[in-house]
Design a protein around this motif. Structure first.
Motif, mmCIF file in Angstrom:
data_model
loop_
_atom_site.group_PDB
_atom_site.id
_atom_site.type_symbol
_atom_site.label_atom_id
_atom_site.label_comp_id
_atom_site.label_asym_id
_atom_site.label_seq_id
_atom_site.Cartn_x
_atom_site.Cartn_y
_atom_site.Cartn_z
ATOM 1 N N ILE A 1 0.834 -1.210 0.000
ATOM 2 C CA ILE A 1 0.000 0.000 0.000
ATOM 3 C C ILE A 1 0.868 1.259 0.000
ATOM 4 C CG2 ILE A 1 -1.579 1.364 1.442
ATOM 5 C CD1 ILE A 1 -2.940 -1.330 2.177
ATOM 6 N N ALA A 2 1.916 1.269 0.822
ATOM 7 C CA ALA A 2 2.808 2.436 0.875
ATOM 8 C C ALA A 2 3.494 2.652 -0.468
ATOM 9 C CB ALA A 2 3.838 2.253 1.980
ATOM 10 N N ALA A 3 3.945 1.584 -1.092
ATOM 11 C CA ALA A 3 4.614 1.693 -2.390
ATOM 12 C C ALA A 3 3.628 2.162 -3.467
ATOM 13 C CB ALA A 3 5.239 0.354 -2.770
ATOM 14 N N ALA A 4 2.377 1.684 -3.381
ATOM 15 C CA ALA A 4 1.361 2.090 -4.350
ATOM 16 C C ALA A 4 1.106 3.603 -4.283
ATOM 17 C CB ALA A 4 0.068 1.322 -4.095
ATOM 18 N N ARG A 5 1.083 4.142 -3.087
ATOM 19 C CA ARG A 5 0.870 5.591 -2.934
ATOM 20 C C ARG A 5 2.031 6.378 -3.554
ATOM 21 N NH1 ARG A 5 -1.417 4.518 2.718
ATOM 22 N NH2 ARG A 5 -3.681 4.644 2.384
ATOM 23 N N GLU A 6 3.247 5.851 -3.420
ATOM 24 C CA GLU A 6 4.394 6.522 -4.035
ATOM 25 C C GLU A 6 4.247 6.590 -5.553
ATOM 26 O OE1 GLU A 6 7.990 4.672 -2.784
ATOM 27 O OE2 GLU A 6 7.699 5.176 -0.652
ATOM 28 N N HIS A 7 3.567 5.627 -6.123
ATOM 29 C CA HIS A 7 3.309 5.616 -7.575
ATOM 30 C C HIS A 7 2.082 6.471 -7.954
ATOM 31 C CE1 HIS A 7 5.997 2.404 -9.329
ATOM 32 N NE2 HIS A 7 6.225 2.251 -8.026
ATOM 33 N N LYS A 8 1.488 7.120 -6.934
ATOM 34 C CA LYS A 8 0.296 7.947 -7.142
ATOM 35 C C LYS A 8 -0.929 7.132 -7.560
ATOM 36 C CE LYS A 8 2.594 12.357 -8.007
ATOM 37 N NZ LYS A 8 3.837 11.952 -7.322
ATOM 38 N N TRP A 9 -0.955 5.853 -7.141
ATOM 39 C CA TRP A 9 -2.174 5.063 -7.226
ATOM 40 C C TRP A 9 -2.968 5.291 -5.928
ATOM 41 C CZ3 TRP A 9 1.195 0.100 -8.055
ATOM 42 C CH2 TRP A 9 1.947 0.245 -9.225
ATOM 43 N N HIS A 10 -4.190 4.824 -5.889
ATOM 44 C CA HIS A 10 -5.069 5.080 -4.737
ATOM 45 C C HIS A 10 -5.552 3.760 -4.133
ATOM 46 C CE1 HIS A 10 -5.527 9.461 -5.599
ATOM 47 N NE2 HIS A 10 -5.293 9.048 -6.844
ATOM 48 N N PRO A 11 -4.791 3.232 -3.189
ATOM 49 C CA PRO A 11 -5.250 1.994 -2.528
ATOM 50 C C PRO A 11 -6.575 2.234 -1.794
ATOM 51 C CG PRO A 11 -2.960 2.494 -1.991
ATOM 52 C CD PRO A 11 -3.511 3.703 -2.642
ATOM 53 N N ARG A 12 -7.494 1.326 -1.979
ATOM 54 C CA ARG A 12 -8.771 1.422 -1.271
ATOM 55 C C ARG A 12 -8.733 0.489 -0.068
ATOM 56 N NH1 ARG A 12 -13.194 3.746 -3.519
ATOM 57 N NH2 ARG A 12 -13.831 3.541 -1.327
ATOM 58 N N ASN A 13 -7.729 0.720 0.791
ATOM 59 C CA ASN A 13 -7.600 -0.128 1.975
ATOM 60 C C ASN A 13 -8.673 0.179 3.023
ATOM 61 O OD1 ASN A 13 -5.801 2.228 1.912
ATOM 62 N ND2 ASN A 13 -5.432 1.753 4.073
ATOM 63 N N ASP A 14 -9.521 1.213 2.731
ATOM 64 C CA ASP A 14 -10.685 1.455 3.580
ATOM 65 C C ASP A 14 -11.742 0.379 3.369
ATOM 66 O OD1 ASP A 14 -10.886 2.585 0.922
ATOM 67 O OD2 ASP A 14 -12.811 3.440 1.523
ATOM 68 N N PHE A 15 -11.583 -0.412 2.283
ATOM 69 C CA PHE A 15 -12.595 -1.411 1.943
ATOM 70 C C PHE A 15 -12.098 -2.807 2.302
ATOM 71 C CE2 PHE A 15 -14.712 -4.488 -0.686
ATOM 72 C CZ PHE A 15 -16.041 -4.086 -0.619
ATOM 73 N N VAL A 16 -12.872 -3.470 3.117
ATOM 74 C CA VAL A 16 -12.622 -4.874 3.433
ATOM 75 C C VAL A 16 -13.903 -5.636 3.123
ATOM 76 C CG1 VAL A 16 -12.046 -6.553 5.218
ATOM 77 C CG2 VAL A 16 -10.960 -4.286 5.236
ATOM 78 N N TYR A 17 -13.757 -6.695 2.342
ATOM 79 C CA TYR A 17 -14.977 -7.403 1.954
ATOM 80 C C TYR A 17 -15.621 -8.066 3.165
ATOM 81 C CZ TYR A 17 -18.395 -9.873 -0.720
ATOM 82 O OH TYR A 17 -19.601 -10.308 -1.222
ATOM 83 N N SER A 18 -16.882 -7.695 3.407
ATOM 84 C CA SER A 18 -17.652 -8.272 4.503
ATOM 85 C C SER A 18 -19.121 -8.140 4.145
ATOM 86 C CB SER A 18 -17.362 -7.532 5.815
ATOM 87 O OG SER A 18 -18.404 -7.715 6.745
ATOM 88 N N GLU A 19 -19.832 -9.224 4.168
ATOM 89 C CA GLU A 19 -21.258 -9.170 3.807
ATOM 90 C C GLU A 19 -22.016 -8.246 4.750
ATOM 91 O OE1 GLU A 19 -23.034 -10.253 1.364
ATOM 92 O OE2 GLU A 19 -21.395 -11.294 0.332
#
Length: 373
Positions: free
Chosen positions: A232-250
């Protein structure tokens, strides 16, 4: 906010026999004239009237502001026009032009100070109710807009509960996890070429596009849980947007689906409650304001002209093209009735002993304005 109509509220001693001149001569007879009958109030002492005069000035201004605030709220919430200006089931202008004292609510066997308190307490309580209701509506609206952004924003911020499906995730694995990345479309080549090497133990060729919009492509990527934070940290450095706010849960998905509908329903109810209350409040506060204005005119007339009360009361209407005649009308009134102030009416030497204590902007007769906004 412009006025629908402005009324001059005028009180003159009956000895001036002013009615015919006001109707036919004032600004060429262009302003409709309405003679209003006020009751005889329990006057009390002149000292008590002077005290009440100060209070009436404040209440007059306060209720005028309350009426304007309610109209402002209605305009903000409903984008309504003057159709909101209904007082006792009739247009506000009709209520003014046909004003009579409400002896059922405000009995004349009460002294003036008690009447003023009764009228103002009711109106100010309503004013407070409208303010509280408006704040509740603003909160509900803010919550709904936040939910709406989640539902209808771009893929970097919106809720994903209508997009993802369980088969797109690795679920119930001790070691693996699936994360979501919103990648700007201009950077998708960079993502495709480098995501596998951002950290150790990214599953090769696991990236899959599951949604796109005008700005982003939404990918799933599967990797070992141990390296999730590093990825996730590396993805942000690439200016991508991790959606780590989302966790799959019914359960979470079901709650998110309900959130939009709940906030929308809450906002709608708060809006309808506010509109109903504001329309009722406009009617009641406006009526209270006119009653306070009536008491104020009576009190000032006694202080100007003395007892017994022998005064005539008028509303003079200015609207539309005739509104420009308001200043001219005031000048004509002063030219005609300035003698009531004695020689050079700006001097209070020939006035009743209490007159100098009444109004800071002194005129030789009792004159106020009512703006229907």
């Amino acid at each position: 906010m412009g006025s629908i109509a402005t009324y001059l509220v005028l009180s003159l001693p009956q000895s001036t026999n002013a009615h015919e001149w006001l109707a036919q001569e004032l600004v060429g007879g262009k302003s409709p004239l309405y003679k209003i009958k006020l009751p005889d109030f329990q006057s009390g002492t002149l000292d008590s009237l002077v005290q009440e005069s100060d209070e009436l000035v404040k209440l007059d201004q306060q209720l005028s502001s309350s009426v304007a605030k309610v109209i402002d709220i209605l305009a903000t919430v409903t984008e309504s026009d003057s159709s909101s200006r209904i007082v006792n089931s009739k247009p506000a202008t009709d209520f003014i032009q046909n004003f009579t004292w409400n002896t059922t609510k405000y009995r004349l066997d009460k002294p003036i100070n008690q009447l003023v308190k009764l009228i103002s307490d009711e109106a100010l309580a309503l004013d407070n109710d409208v303010r509280v209701s408006y704040q509740s509506y603003q909160t509900a609206k803010s919550n709904f807009l936040a939910a709406d952004r989640k539902k209808n924003g771009d893929l970097s911020i919106k809720s994903l509960h209508e997009i993802v499906r369980p088969e797109q995730f690795v679920l119930d694995s001790e070691h693996l996890t699936t994360i979501l990345i919103a990648v700007p479309k201009s950077l998708t080549s960079d993502f495709d070429n480098s995501y596998e090497t951002l950290t150790q133990f990214v599953i090769p060729r696991s990236a899959t596009v599951i949604a796109t919009d005008s700005e982003f492509s939404l990918y799933t990527v599967t990797l070992f849980k141990k390296y999730q934070s590093e990825f996730i940290a590396a993805a942000r450095e690439h200016k991508w947007h991790p959606r780590n706010d989302f966790v799959y849960s019914e359960e979470t998905l079901n709650n998110l689906r309900k959130e939009f509908d709940l906030t929308k329903a809450t906002e709608s109810k708060a809006k309808n409650d506010l509109i109903r209350l504001a329309k009722t409040a406009y009617s009641d506060i406006f009526a209270s304001w006119l009653h306070i204005k009536a008491v104020r005119v009576y009190v000032e007339s006694v202080l100007r002209y003395g007892l017994p009360p022998q005064f005539d009361y008028y509303f003079i209407k200015f609207e539309g093209a005739n509104a420009k005649n308001l200043s001219k009308a005031k000048k004509e009134l002063i030219d005609k009735f300035g003698f009531l102030g004695g020689d050079g009416f700006s001097s209070t030497s020939n006035l009743h002993e209490y007159a100098s204590l009444v109004d800071t902007e002194y005129e030789p007769f009792v004159l106020y304005e009512i703006d229907v906004v």
